[in-house]
Design a protein around this motif. Structure first.
Motif, PDB file in Angstrom:
ATOM      1  N   ARG A  96       0.831  -1.207   0.000  1.00 47.44           N
ATOM      2  CA  ARG A  96       0.000   0.000   0.000  1.00 47.44           C
ATOM      3  C   ARG A  96       0.866   1.257   0.000  1.00 47.44           C
ATOM      4  O   ARG A  96       0.527   2.258  -0.637  1.00 47.44           O
ATOM      5  N   VAL A  97       1.974   1.203   0.703  1.00 46.78           N
ATOM      6  CA  VAL A  97       2.889   2.351   0.698  1.00 46.78           C
ATOM      7  C   VAL A  97       3.451   2.568  -0.701  1.00 46.78           C
ATOM      8  O   VAL A  97       3.539   3.710  -1.180  1.00 46.78           O
ATOM      9  N   LEU A  98       3.824   1.476  -1.376  1.00 41.51           N
ATOM     10  CA  LEU A  98       4.300   1.597  -2.752  1.00 41.51           C
ATOM     11  C   LEU A  98       3.204   2.141  -3.658  1.00 41.51           C
ATOM     12  O   LEU A  98       3.483   2.892  -4.600  1.00 41.51           O
ATOM     13  N   GLY A  99       1.967   1.768  -3.386  1.00 36.93           N
ATOM     14  CA  GLY A  99       0.856   2.288  -4.172  1.00 36.93           C
ATOM     15  C   GLY A  99       0.746   3.807  -4.081  1.00 36.93           C
ATOM     16  O   GLY A  99       0.574   4.498  -5.084  1.00 36.93           O
ATOM     17  N   VAL A 100       0.864   4.328  -2.864  1.00 34.51           N
ATOM     18  CA  VAL A 100       0.813   5.778  -2.672  1.00 34.51           C
ATOM     19  C   VAL A 100       2.020   6.434  -3.340  1.00 34.51           C
ATOM     20  O   VAL A 100       1.894   7.488  -3.982  1.00 34.51           O
TER      21      VAL A 100
END
Length: 213
Positions: A96-100
């Motif tokens: 999810r952090v990579l998504g942001v």
């Protein structure tokens, strides 16, 4: 008396675009399922050199007074490094952090494309990078399989465009003239086609010469 020394350097952009292409192929193949599911750490380790090389490209681009190219390559460097660390360490919530991160980079690519219009090759790379990283962000945040596949396809498309641009720039450097079209216009065109007087115009207003940034 004020003395200005000009220090010619080779263009670092072919290296930068080649690095974008190679890293994009590796990540794109991973998203397309070419590698095994447990290849996350291997993919992360392989793209570490991309971060180092693009940081080097950014350094020389700043020295060549190309702030757009330097900023782009520095941000690409940070993106590859962050992606590599997330894939290798795989901490909780990494996806999810990579998504942001990918979403923010897609927005950054749109902003950069809006100011790189006269450098058509750079604009084309950015225009391809923006949807690629936007779709990658969506894939990371939703986990939908077909979105990840689409992101991989766009990653390979980005690699093709970046590789073409690198090849065109290298041919231009070796032959001293444009061989493959890359669509320069305005100041970007004059920087290659103009004489020395064009290159030195308004030099007193450049960073490092004027009193303050």
């Amino acid at each position: 008396m004020t003395r200005i020394n000009l220090r010619p350097i080779a263009s670092p952009m072919p290296l930068g675009f080649c690095t974008v292409a190679i890293a994009s192929v590796i990540v794109g193949c991973f998203q397309l399922g070419v590698f095994e599911d447990d290849a996350r750490r291997a993919v992360g380790l392989v793209i570490v050199p991309a971060s180092v090389l693009q940081l080097l490209v950014s350094w020389f681009a700043f020295g060549a007074r190309d702030v757009v190219a330097a900023t782009l390559m520095a941000c690409f460097s940070g993106l590859w490094l962050a992606t590599s660390l997330a894939l290798v360490v795989d901490p909780p919530g990494a996806l999810r952090v990579l998504g942001v991160l990918n979403a923010v980079f897609a927005l950054f690519a749109v902003v950069m494309a809006s100011v790189a219009g006269r450098k058509r090759a750079l604009w084309l790379v950015l225009s391809t990078a923006a949807p690629r990283f936007a779709v990658a962000a969506l894939a990371d945040l939703t986990g939908v399989a077909w979105v990840g596949i689409l992101s991989g396809v766009l990653g390979l498309l980005l690699a093709v465009i970046a590789l073409y641009t690198a090849f065109a720039l290298m041919l231009e450097d070796m032959r001293g003239q444009e061989v493959l079209p890359i669509g320069r216009s305005g100041p970007a065109h004059h920087a290659v086609e103009g004489d020395l007087s064009v290159q030195l115009s308004n030099l007193e207003r450049q960073a490092g010469v004027r009193r303050t940034l």
